[in-house]
Design a protein around this motif. Structure first.
Motif, PDB file in Angstrom:
ATOM      1  N   LEU A  10      -9.921  -9.966  30.251  1.00 50.32           N
ATOM      2  CA  LEU A  10      -8.591  -9.980  30.623  1.00 50.32           C
ATOM      3  C   LEU A  10      -7.858 -11.385  30.621  1.00 50.32           C
ATOM      4  N   ARG A  11      -8.683 -12.228  31.323  1.00 50.18           N
ATOM      5  CA  ARG A  11      -8.072 -13.520  31.453  1.00 50.18           C
ATOM      6  C   ARG A  11      -8.146 -14.370  30.265  1.00 50.18           C
ATOM      7  N   ARG A  12      -8.683 -13.861  29.131  1.00 53.99           N
ATOM      8  CA  ARG A  12      -9.090 -14.606  27.769  1.00 53.99           C
ATOM      9  C   ARG A  12      -8.287 -13.733  26.773  1.00 53.99           C
ATOM     10  N   ALA A  13      -7.387 -12.766  27.260  1.00 55.21           N
ATOM     11  CA  ALA A  13      -6.868 -12.010  26.084  1.00 55.21           C
ATOM     12  C   ALA A  13      -5.415 -12.620  25.783  1.00 55.21           C
ATOM     13  N   GLN A  14      -5.030 -12.169  24.865  1.00 54.29           N
ATOM     14  CA  GLN A  14      -3.359 -12.486  24.358  1.00 54.29           C
ATOM     15  C   GLN A  14      -2.395 -11.817  25.195  1.00 54.29           C
ATOM     16  N   GLY A  15      -2.374 -12.393  26.318  1.00 51.89           N
ATOM     17  CA  GLY A  15      -1.222 -11.784  27.370  1.00 51.89           C
ATOM     18  C   GLY A  15      -1.713 -10.485  27.921  1.00 51.89           C
ATOM     19  N   PRO A  16      -0.729 -10.018  28.727  1.00 57.26           N
ATOM     20  CA  PRO A  16      -1.070  -8.782  29.443  1.00 57.26           C
ATOM     21  C   PRO A  16      -1.563  -7.685  28.777  1.00 57.26           C
ATOM     22  N   ASP A  17      -0.883  -7.221  27.646  1.00 59.40           N
ATOM     23  CA  ASP A  17      -1.237  -5.996  26.871  1.00 59.40           C
ATOM     24  C   ASP A  17      -2.316  -6.252  26.191  1.00 59.40           C
ATOM     25  N   GLY A  18      -2.719  -7.595  25.546  1.00 61.76           N
ATOM     26  CA  GLY A  18      -3.903  -7.904  24.894  1.00 61.76           C
ATOM     27  C   GLY A  18      -4.850  -7.416  25.635  1.00 61.76           C
TER      28      GLY A  18
ATOM     29  N   SER B 134     -13.561  -4.842  34.123  1.00 58.42           N
ATOM     30  CA  SER B 134     -12.802  -5.511  35.328  1.00 58.42           C
ATOM     31  C   SER B 134     -11.309  -5.212  35.664  1.00 58.42           C
ATOM     32  N   ASN B 135     -10.646  -4.786  34.539  1.00 56.85           N
ATOM     33  CA  ASN B 135      -9.196  -4.779  34.452  1.00 56.85           C
ATOM     34  C   ASN B 135      -8.518  -3.568  35.301  1.00 56.85           C
TER      35      ASN B 135
ATOM     36  N   VAL C 221     -13.298  -9.604  23.963  1.00 55.36           N
ATOM     37  CA  VAL C 221     -11.845  -9.410  23.761  1.00 55.36           C
ATOM     38  C   VAL C 221     -11.401 -10.301  22.481  1.00 55.36           C
ATOM     39  N   THR C 222     -11.740 -11.552  22.345  1.00 54.91           N
ATOM     40  CA  THR C 222     -11.222 -12.486  21.163  1.00 54.91           C
ATOM     41  C   THR C 222     -11.842 -12.152  20.217  1.00 54.91           C
TER      42      THR C 222
ATOM     43  N   THR D  45     -14.952 -13.371  26.827  1.00 56.01           N
ATOM     44  CA  THR D  45     -14.409 -13.818  25.787  1.00 56.01           C
ATOM     45  C   THR D  45     -14.986 -13.396  24.421  1.00 56.01           C
TER      46      THR D  45
END
Lengths: 525, 525
Positions: free
Chosen positions: B170-178, B195-196, B383-384, B380
């Motif tokens: 979550l913390r490495r995503a493109q903002g909340p909805d990413g 974890s989200n 998600v990325t 990371t």
């Protein structure tokens, strides 16, 4: 109701947009009677992205919006109760229901500032349980925003100040809000506009766009516009049949370009006329649906010249495939020929827009001396930050109840700097950046003109520095963008380089250095 | 109101989440009297991501939610009016205000299906103006969802079926909805949990988590829990002081491990006791805040053994730095030694969870034969999608008013396949995939057991194929996830390989092939 209070509704994070371990730790703190201990966290990154010597701080406005609205609703608390142990004390959930950020203090680098490794982007203080819960959403809101702003700034540095840069990466983003974040912060980083309409509506980013191949290929040539007549731009005089006039101009253009009048695709031309009837003041042509030289270009010229007779000026052409630089040079040459032939000098300078997976390398080529490209649309390369798709921000506890805390670990890079700190940016007499200085909040602030003994991070020895000025900059989105450009102008040429081996220095005060040292010397108690 | 009707509110896209050129083209179509022409678009990708032979189709549920809610509000239309030419006919904006998707038909690959290049993930039919406006949001909703699901599936293939995979990006995503999109679709692709918390609340993804270093470092050792007493798991018998019992067990553990009883950090131990008091049934320890071997491990063992006396079983340990595989082996060895020494066999199999920038290469190492790692947290890298952060889906017009349309261009890869099409998946007698067949909607469907002459894409010659079965699969998130796993099991071993030079075949029917050919032969009219 909440949506009414927050006009940017969709974009804001919710309190449960967090990692589950924040909730388990919250219960742990609560059970230990420590929920209201005062804690200080710092949000920072360990390395600038993409090999750059700089990072642009961004995402602060999203953090502020999130913190203002932070409150766990009944449904949120019920969900947490469903995933925490069934025998959890109900008083814990009652406590969660009371939480907000009224006792949380945030200090931050202004949006658009330069940021450097280890120097906090955000410093968050408040009740331990609450500031722990904030970790994930704050990291999520700051990390990508700063990454994409920095990426956009690099692309702006490559393009130089003259080229117009259009962000058009919404379709390549991580879902709806990934796109909104990308559009907002690539504008902050130096892009001129975005294709993303929602970013215009919600964030005030200038929107821009042309037309797609589907518009062109949807026409066969047999379509007849309900009203083919167009009045002159001046509003004076009779209207003309734009389809008929375009046909006439097509013959003249084809004769000069040595093309048969049957070669340009009639569907494409009909599409251009349709677009011109809708946008007489802002006509543009997408040239590569069939064949640029034999179809797109003569069709565009015919419509543009027919419009020109009525006093309208075409605003651009776009290419989306092939060798963009080479084609732009050829198109400019044709524009000049036609402009001279028909004495329409405005045609010479019709902007040429290009797109098609433009990355840093291609952008360098498109921006070279003599390039006839005026507008560059960039999607994937700005939005996904393919060179490094995450910034890797962390949020670390530095003190509790005023007592410094430090994570030692066996991985030196993952060690933290203990204590509640203040950062100063030291400037030389010409306004250039000297270094960032981190010191403990309790220390006296450095004075301009006074020599300081400091410990550059990673160095074995201290050094002295005499700052001429100390700086604290200011922040709307437009102001932050201006600040970003100003920030970048303050970097030395070597720190502006896209692959910069020279690192901007970040140093510790003597007292902070001694504190870190004492943690090392004491080691495990 | 809208938020009430859509419990997943935040995640849904809005109609203005689109590229501006969709709005300019809408005006163009409207001015040309073509707003209600019936058009067919196809959404597909041109190459599988990451060098894979397969892609998992995902994002359909988000598309359906978006289409159901699609309606331009007054504020949206007002914003469009502010960015379109000031002399635009007000009747156009009135028309926009009436739009919805009631006349739009969507055919789609079920969520979790295998998808291959050129075969439509979505086929969208309806009024030209509306289906044009849908382009960007649909691409945005499908592209990243399918990319991250495919990435997660690759990671699952590497890890094998036994390891538990936790998405924590979550913390490495493109903002909340990413982050929300990533959590949802990495679960679809084969992860066990996220974890989200918001993904749990809104999408039903199982949530999981441990504790962070901040929890551990927030304790110095001087803290006294308000209530240190813990009752036995059975509920029968008196409670004990967990702090005191932990101290006793620490001495015994240190004696066996050859450590001084002063070596393990008292703050870490106090943190573990606090966590155990909050989670006696689900105690876990994060071992690397100070020193795994000399502090984290003995502290964990002391608390776990004190809990064990009361009938509670610790559920895990976590490592977040250093050589994860090597440390897991050592920790398992210590667990075995201590289990034998104190005759507590359950301790042997306490799960070991690891995290720290785990990518495909590190996951391969952690999943090797004999590895003692049980749970792997990946952020990371899932998600990325750093190997390829966008799928590059396109949305192309294939027919208008029943007439096929084709974009030729000079770039063969950007050419489209004309006509309204149907895709069939041909299966062999053992249920294995033979190929996907694209044919025109007007053609008779292929029959099981019947020989077909087809043109594999990119081939110069046709070939024959005799499918034993034709398949059309089904879709909740859990069902789609099951389908994804089933889909992957249908791939041949060579197509399951992460870098697969063998491409799964996609072919054209004779009639479709002839249609494409006719476009090429006719060329420009």
């Amino acid at each position: 109701m909440a949506a009414e209070q927050d006009p940017e509704g969709l974009a804001a994070a919710r309190p449960l947009l967090t990692d589950f371990y924040q909730a388990t730790m919250a219960l742990g703190y609560w059970r230990a009677g420590r929920a209201r201990d005062v804690a200080d966290f710092e949000l920072f990154f360990r390395r600038c992205p993409f090999g750059s010597a700089f990072t642009l701080a961004a995402g602060l406005r999203d953090c502020v919006r999130f913190l203002r609205a932070f409150r766990l609703r009944d449904a949120d608390v019920q969900f947490l109760a469903s995933v925490l142990p069934p025998d959890t004390d109900p008083a814990f959930f009652k406590h969660l229901r009371t939480l907000d950020c009224s006792e949380v203090t945030v200090r931050a680098l202004p949006e658009g500032s330069l940021a450097f490794p280890g120097v906090p982007l955000l410093q968050v203080s408040g009740p331990l349980l609450v500031v722990q819960l904030l970790e994930t959403p704050l990291l999520c809101l700051v990390g990508y925003a700063s990454l994409v702003a920095t990426n956009a700034a690099r692309l702006r540095l490559i393009a130089g100040p003259e080229k117009r840069l259009l962000e058009m990466g919404l379709r390549r983003a991580q879902g709806p809000d990934g796109g909104l974040t990308a559009s907002t912060y690539s504008y902050l980083g130096g892009f001129d506009s975005s294709s993303n309409v929602l970013a215009g509506q919600l964030r005030g980013v200038p929107v821009a766009g042309t037309l797609a191949h589907s518009f062109v290929t949807s026409f066969t040539g047999s379509e007849v516009p309900p009203d083919p007549m167009l009045a002159p731009a001046s509003g004076e005089g009779p209207g003309v049949d734009l389809t008929a006039n375009t046909k006439m101009w097509l013959e003249r253009v084809c004769a000069i370009l040595g093309l048969g009048v049957q070669e340009p695709h009639p569907g494409e031309r009909t599409a251009f006329v349709a677009y011109a009837l809708a946008f007489p003041q802002a006509f543009q042509g997408l040239l590569d649906s069939y064949n640029v030289r034999r179809s797109g270009l003569p069709n565009f010229l015919a419509v543009a010249l027919a419009l020109g007779e009525l006093g309208y000026r075409a605003v651009g052409v776009r290419l989306d495939s092939g060798d963009l630089l080479q084609q732009a040079q050829e198109i400019r040459g044709v524009f000049r020929t036609i402009a001279a032939q028909f004495q329409v000098p405005w045609l010479e300078s019709v902007p040429i827009a290009v797109s098609n997976n433009v990355d840093e390398k291609e952008l360098t080529r498109l921006s070279q001396e003599g390039s006839e490209v005026n507008v560059i649309g960039i999607g994937t390369s700005v939005v996904t930050c393919p060179q490094q798709p995450s910034l890797g921000c962390v949020y670390k506890l530095v003190s509790v109840g005023g007592q410094p805390r430090m994570k030692l670990t066996e991985d030196p890079e993952k060690q933290t700097l203990p204590g509640n700190k203040v950062a100063f940016r030291l400037l030389g007499s010409d306004g250039s950046l000297l270094m960032d200085l981190l010191q403990l909040a309790e220390e006296l602030p450095p004075q301009a003109g006074q020599e300081l003994r400091v410990w550059p991070r990673g160095a074995q020895e201290p050094c002295t520095v005499r700052p001429a000025h100390l700086c604290e900059p200011l922040p709307s989105l437009a102001e932050s963008r201006a600040l970003a450009q100003l920030s970048l102008s303050r970097l030395s040429p070597e720190h502006r380089r896209l692959q910069s081996p020279a690192r901007y220095q970040v140093a510790l005060s003597e007292k902070l250095h001694a504190l870190v040292d004492s943690f090392h010397v004491e080691g495990l108690p």
